[in-house]
Design an enzyme around this catalytic site. Structure first.
Site, PDB file in Angstrom:
ATOM      1  N   ASP A  66       9.048 -12.827   6.218  1.00 19.75           N
ATOM      2  CA  ASP A  66       9.373 -12.102   4.983  1.00 19.75           C
ATOM      3  C   ASP A  66      10.345 -10.971   5.299  1.00 19.75           C
ATOM      4  O   ASP A  66      10.167  -9.836   4.866  1.00 19.75           O
ATOM      5  CB  ASP A  66       8.091 -11.565   4.336  1.00 19.75           C
ATOM      6  CG  ASP A  66       8.332 -11.022   2.925  1.00 19.75           C
ATOM      7  OD1 ASP A  66       9.256 -11.518   2.244  1.00 19.75           O
ATOM      8  OD2 ASP A  66       7.608 -10.096   2.501  1.00 19.75           O
TER       9      ASP A  66
ATOM     10  N   VAL B 121       2.001   4.911   1.690  1.00 23.42           N
ATOM     11  CA  VAL B 121       2.226   5.426   3.037  1.00 23.42           C
ATOM     12  C   VAL B 121       2.281   6.953   2.982  1.00 23.42           C
ATOM     13  O   VAL B 121       3.011   7.532   2.169  1.00 23.42           O
ATOM     14  CB  VAL B 121       3.531   4.870   3.633  1.00 23.42           C
ATOM     15  CG1 VAL B 121       3.739   5.388   5.058  1.00 23.42           C
ATOM     16  CG2 VAL B 121       3.508   3.346   3.623  1.00 23.42           C
TER      17      VAL B 121
ATOM     18  N   LYS C 256      -0.648   4.058   6.465  1.00 27.06           N
ATOM     19  CA  LYS C 256      -0.596   3.188   5.299  1.00 27.06           C
ATOM     20  C   LYS C 256      -2.005   2.793   4.867  1.00 27.06           C
ATOM     21  O   LYS C 256      -2.775   2.230   5.649  1.00 27.06           O
ATOM     22  CB  LYS C 256       0.216   1.927   5.585  1.00 27.06           C
ATOM     23  CG  LYS C 256       0.306   0.988   4.366  1.00 27.06           C
ATOM     24  CD  LYS C 256       0.911  -0.356   4.709  1.00 27.06           C
ATOM     25  CE  LYS C 256       2.396  -0.245   4.946  1.00 27.06           C
ATOM     26  NZ  LYS C 256       3.036  -1.585   5.063  1.00 27.06           N
TER      27      LYS C 256
ATOM     28  N   GLY D 295       0.806  -1.214   0.000  1.00 24.29           N
ATOM     29  CA  GLY D 295       0.000   0.000   0.000  1.00 24.29           C
ATOM     30  C   GLY D 295       0.839   1.263   0.000  1.00 24.29           C
ATOM     31  O   GLY D 295       2.070   1.214   0.051  1.00 24.29           O
TER      32      GLY D 295
END
Length: 353
Positions: free
Chosen positions: A181, A69, A83, A67
């Site tokens: 991740d 920010v 965000k 997304g």
């Protein structure tokens, strides 16, 4: 993980009410010694729109995979990063819920603080503390005009801080968290290049059982075992951390298709030097112009080489990595000749030798 229903999130409350209520709804109740001083607040979309001048381009800080920010100013004058989550409703629901559940349960100087969230109609937004130096990859690979290049001391401080945050997630957080991740864009920088882990939306909460197997991660950072069902573990985070440490040392990206063939994958390229053990100084970021302690470079490369082992059982514990890198921070500005004791300090931290 079962299908996400954001109706379990608490209803919107004024920040003061949210603090007094202690979270409520489906969010975890505070645990003594393991919870941030106040739970995240629930905001309306209109409140966050007002904070960002209707999400104007002048307030846009960056675009991320999950997304956009924006820099915002809350009604009380507090600067925040907001965000707006992309993706379909189910994806954004999952990211929001995991972030809120995890960050509501964690407090550590190297983990970003969540201020609040918005679950308004089909809109999903996350509100974090504002950190002025931005994401690590921007600072490392593409510094803004006027920004100094990260020197060796700053790089070791960032590595040590990130390792301490992962150590907290693996060994002290309740429930235990696997980041899953981890990459350079998982690290935000505060003033003085102080690192804070960020972007927990794909993390695994280890107390949640029977989560369907998902191959989650970013090319160039994923441990080999992450593609296999049931093989994800805290040692998978160690591999990803080793790649990030190599990025800090070399100034190269994990995957860089602009490089010649054979140099595009950082781990593959670095292993040629690490396995040979010769000309290791050629690995160092040339932009540092040799301004780093040679012994510190060799020790940091030893840590990285252990982390990126293909066999997860051959990787060190993150607590040992954090100890070794914390030692290197204290030696960052020392001359190379330390009598040979530095190697033994790092090796003993990693149980190597």
């Amino acid at each position: 993980m079962p299908a996400i229903n954001c109706s379990i999130l608490p209803p919107k409350k004024h920040p003061k009410e949210a603090t007094a209520a202690g979270g409520g709804g489906g969010l975890p109740a505070p645990r003594s010694g393991n919870i941030a001083s106040s739970p995240p607040s629930s905001f309306s979309f209109q409140e966050l729109s007002n904070a960002t001048d209707n999400f104007s381009s002048q307030c846009l800080l960056r675009r991320e995979e999950s997304g956009s920010v924006y820099k915002g100013t809350l009604r009380g004058g507090e600067l925040v990063a907001i965000k707006k989550l992309d993706g379909n409703v189910r994806q954004s629901n999952m990211r929001l819920l995991v972030e809120v559940l995890i960050l509501n349960c964690l407090t550590h100087p190297n983990i970003v603080k969540m201020i609040g969230y918005c679950s308004d109609s089909d809109r999903r937004l996350l509100v974090y503390e504002y950190l002025p130096a931005g994401l690590l990859p921007d600072r490392l690979h593409d510094p803004s005009p006027g920004q100094n290049l990260l020197d060796w001391a700053a790089r070791m401080k960032i590595a040590a801080g990130a390792a301490k945050a992962l150590e907290y997630l693996h060994n002290k957080a309740k429930p235990q968290v696997i980041f899953r991740d981890f990459k350079t864009s998982s690290v935000l920088l505060d003033n003085g290049d102080w690192p804070k882990l960020y972007n927990f939306g794909l993390s695994k909460i280890c107390s949640i059982k029977n989560e369907p197997h998902r191959v989650v991660g970013t090319q160039g950072y994923c441990a080999p075992e992450q593609a296999e069902p049931g093989q994800l573990s805290i040692k998978s985070d160690l591999y990803s951390f080793g790649v990030v440490l190599l990025e800090l040392i070399t100034g190269r990206k994990a995957i860089d298709t602009s490089k010649p063939e054979g140099e595009q994958k950082l781990v593959q390229w670095a292993r040629k030097y690490l396995d040979d053990g010769k000309n290791l100084e050629q690995i160092a970021d040339p932009r540092m112009e040799g301004k780093f302690p040679r012994r510190g470079l060799y020790q940091a490369l030893m840590v990285a080489s252990l982390c990126i082992r293909d066999d997860p059982n051959g990787r060190p514990l993150i607590s040992n990595v954090a100890t070794a890198l914390s030692y290197l921070v204290t030696q960052s500005n020392f001359p190379d000749d330390d009598g040979g004791g530095g190697d033994k300090n790092v090796e003993s931290s990693l149980n190597v030798g």
